[in-house]
Write a protein that holds these residues in place. Structure first.
Motif, PDB file in Angstrom:
ATOM      1  N   ARG A  56      19.074  61.195  27.428  1.00  0.00           N
ATOM      2  CA  ARG A  56      17.968  60.313  27.041  1.00  0.00           C
ATOM      3  C   ARG A  56      18.449  58.918  26.648  1.00  0.00           C
ATOM      4  NH1 ARG A  56      13.318  63.882  23.987  1.00  0.00           N
ATOM      5  NH2 ARG A  56      13.501  65.755  25.269  1.00  0.00           N
ATOM      6  N   ILE A  57      19.736  58.724  26.581  1.00  0.00           N
ATOM      7  CA  ILE A  57      20.255  57.397  26.253  1.00  0.00           C
ATOM      8  C   ILE A  57      20.166  56.524  27.502  1.00  0.00           C
ATOM      9  CG2 ILE A  57      22.290  56.079  25.545  1.00  0.00           C
ATOM     10  CD1 ILE A  57      23.152  58.541  23.945  1.00  0.00           C
ATOM     11  N   THR A  58      19.418  55.454  27.399  1.00  0.00           N
ATOM     12  CA  THR A  58      19.226  54.548  28.532  1.00  0.00           C
ATOM     13  C   THR A  58      19.976  53.228  28.342  1.00  0.00           C
ATOM     14  OG1 THR A  58      17.191  53.687  27.535  1.00  0.00           O
ATOM     15  CG2 THR A  58      16.972  55.527  29.066  1.00  0.00           C
ATOM     16  N   ALA A  59      20.455  52.940  27.144  1.00  0.00           N
ATOM     17  CA  ALA A  59      21.207  51.708  26.913  1.00  0.00           C
ATOM     18  C   ALA A  59      22.522  51.763  27.680  1.00  0.00           C
ATOM     19  CB  ALA A  59      21.471  51.516  25.422  1.00  0.00           C
ATOM     20  N   ALA A  60      22.999  50.599  28.083  1.00  0.00           N
ATOM     21  CA  ALA A  60      24.218  50.531  28.888  1.00  0.00           C
ATOM     22  C   ALA A  60      25.462  50.662  28.027  1.00  0.00           C
ATOM     23  CB  ALA A  60      24.249  49.200  29.639  1.00  0.00           C
ATOM     24  N   ASP A  61      26.500  51.260  28.603  1.00  0.00           N
ATOM     25  CA  ASP A  61      27.853  51.261  28.021  1.00  0.00           C
ATOM     26  C   ASP A  61      27.912  51.910  26.643  1.00  0.00           C
ATOM     27  OD1 ASP A  61      28.785  49.864  30.285  1.00  0.00           O
ATOM     28  OD2 ASP A  61      28.180  47.956  29.383  1.00  0.00           O
ATOM     29  N   VAL A  62      27.190  53.012  26.460  1.00  0.00           N
ATOM     30  CA  VAL A  62      27.283  53.785  25.224  1.00  0.00           C
ATOM     31  C   VAL A  62      28.244  54.938  25.468  1.00  0.00           C
ATOM     32  CG1 VAL A  62      26.061  55.157  23.509  1.00  0.00           C
ATOM     33  CG2 VAL A  62      24.941  53.159  24.545  1.00  0.00           C
ATOM     34  N   GLU A  63      29.388  54.876  24.819  1.00  0.00           N
ATOM     35  CA  GLU A  63      30.386  55.936  24.995  1.00  0.00           C
ATOM     36  C   GLU A  63      30.033  57.119  24.112  1.00  0.00           C
ATOM     37  OE1 GLU A  63      35.264  56.544  25.042  1.00  0.00           O
ATOM     38  OE2 GLU A  63      34.387  54.661  24.309  1.00  0.00           O
ATOM     39  N   ILE A  64      30.078  58.324  24.689  1.00  0.00           N
ATOM     40  CA  ILE A  64      29.815  59.557  23.951  1.00  0.00           C
ATOM     41  C   ILE A  64      31.087  60.383  23.949  1.00  0.00           C
ATOM     42  CG2 ILE A  64      28.430  61.658  23.816  1.00  0.00           C
ATOM     43  CD1 ILE A  64      26.202  60.163  25.258  1.00  0.00           C
ATOM     44  N   ILE A  65      31.567  60.703  22.757  1.00  0.00           N
ATOM     45  CA  ILE A  65      32.855  61.383  22.600  1.00  0.00           C
ATOM     46  C   ILE A  65      32.621  62.716  21.912  1.00  0.00           C
ATOM     47  CG2 ILE A  65      35.131  61.235  21.510  1.00  0.00           C
ATOM     48  CD1 ILE A  65      34.619  58.106  21.589  1.00  0.00           C
TER      49      ILE A  65
END
Length: 414
Positions: A56-65
């Motif tokens: 659901r994350i639509t923002a650009a360049d969000v790193e998920i770790i």
């Protein structure tokens, strides 16, 4: 040290237990998606794992770790987290709820990094905030935290009075609601024919997904709830209340239906409860769904029977749909549900009280409509994601001494 020399916007590292379906996670995703591009960068560090909700994350360049924390005290996880933070070099670390609070201790080794902690609701083992172990943990770590954000006034007051956080470091910011997503039961006469057609199609698809004959009864009335099937949400109380209604008024079996949306560890127990109370064919366990607005529009009454709450996103969404809300009188629920105006409040765990509240609204469609209209007006006036996001970003701006907008007096306070 934070990456202050870069021309890139400051990075906020959000540390949460897991990125799954839930109100906390929904709020985080909304804040990231709605943040103005170029103002802050965001990374999400999951102590355990990220689930499909991450999509659901639509923002650009969000790193998920994902750190894949083992149960209990996993010291290697802390080492992995430390290395991750050293690599990311965030300007702000923002933890949420008790499960991530301990990681703020790493702040001692991150000079210059600002630290924020959000309280979105108490742990299932500490619903009233009196657990001595948890209280001492919070008190011990609170000097390291520059700002606390509480999603309800109840939590904000508790942080100051019980945890002993200085009031100047506490901010109260309500969650918002995306009004455009939800289908008001009271159609806007100015809505375009295309919007009305889309609403009708979504609702039709949601009804088609229900068990065959589920709404075939003449004058069927639908109560429902949305949330993770977990002990703290106590959907079992709703099951027992329906059983109580059918035992005392057997004729209701022909028209009263219930929808439980969500999935989780209590599903099997709820299935057993449905059998035990003789509710087969009257209750639909819908599981996790991506058509929540349409399912809410198919309901007549929304019920939140939880044992504890911060500020419930699903209550806000039900109000945005124009539904009267019956909720337990705990946490932030009384801040949303105005007794006798937008809904009713019932004691925690009280089967008879919940059954009576449901029956009152089932028997009185006029009262349902009046409460639903009042709920819709309240949420349209006081709860908006754009205002919520602006207030979160202002907390970050204050800590980094960046220019930004002021807090809205209706949604935050020192």
């Amino acid at each position: 040290m934070p990456d202050t020399g870069s021309t890139q916007p400051p990075l906020v590292a959000h540390i949460i237990y897991a990125l799954g379906t839930g109100g906390l996670e929904n709020g985080l995703v909304n804040i990231i998606n709605r943040s103005p591009p170029g103002r802050y960068r965001h990374a999400i560090i999951c102590l355990t794992r990220a689930e499909s909700f991450a999509g659901r994350i639509t923002a650009a360049d969000v790193e998920i770790i994902e750190l894949h924390k083992n149960p209990g005290h996993d010291l290697r996880m802390y080492w992995r987290l430390w290395r991750t933070l050293r690599q990311l070099r965030p300007a702000i670390v923002h933890t949420r709820n008790l499960a991530a609070l301990e990681t703020q201790a790493l702040g001692l080794f991150l000079p210059g990094c600002k630290r924020v902690h959000g309280e979105h609701g108490r742990d299932v083992n500490d619903l009233d905030g009196s657990n001595r172990k948890y209280r001492m943990l919070r008190r011990g770590l609170q000097p390291l935290i520059h700002r606390f954000i509480a999603v309800s006034d109840d939590l904000a007051q508790w942080l100051v009075a019980t945890v002993k956080v200085p009031a100047a470091r506490v901010r109260h910011i309500y969650n918002g609601v995306d009004h455009a997503r939800f289908i008001s039961r009271f159609a806007n006469p100015q809505a375009s024919s295309g919007e009305n057609s889309n609403t009708s199609n979504n609702l039709s698809r949601a009804i088609d997904a229900m068990p065959v004959g589920f709404l075939s009864a003449q004058g069927a009335r639908v109560v429902g709830t949305v949330g993770r099937l977990a002990a703290v949400k106590d959907q079992q109380l709703l099951i027992r209340a329906l059983g109580h209604i059918f035992a005392t008024r057997p004729e209701e079996r022909g028209r009263l239906r219930a929808i439980l949306v969500g999935d989780g560890p209590e599903r099997l127990a709820l299935e057993q409860g449905i059998v035990r109370e003789g509710l087969a064919g009257c209750v639909w366990l819908a599981g996790d769904r991506d058509d929540i607005p349409a399912l809410l529009a198919a309901m007549d009454i929304f019920v939140l029977p939880s044992l504890g709450e911060g500020i419930s996103n699903t209550v806000l969404e039900a109000m945005a749909t124009g539904l009267p809300v019956i909720a337990t009188n705990v946490g932030g629920n009384p801040e949303l549900v105005q007794e006798g105006v937008t809904g009713q409040l019932v004691p925690v765990g009280d089967v008879a009280a919940l059954a009576a509240a449901i029956q009152t609204l089932v028997d009185n469609p006029v009262l349902c409509e009046r409460m639903g209209r009042a709920a819709l007006q309240r949420v349209q006036t006081d709860f908006d994601w754009e205002r919520t996001v602006a207030n979160y970003l202002q907390v970050y701006d204050e800590l980094l001494q960046r220019p930004g907008n002021s807090f809205s007096p209706n949604t935050s306070k020192a």
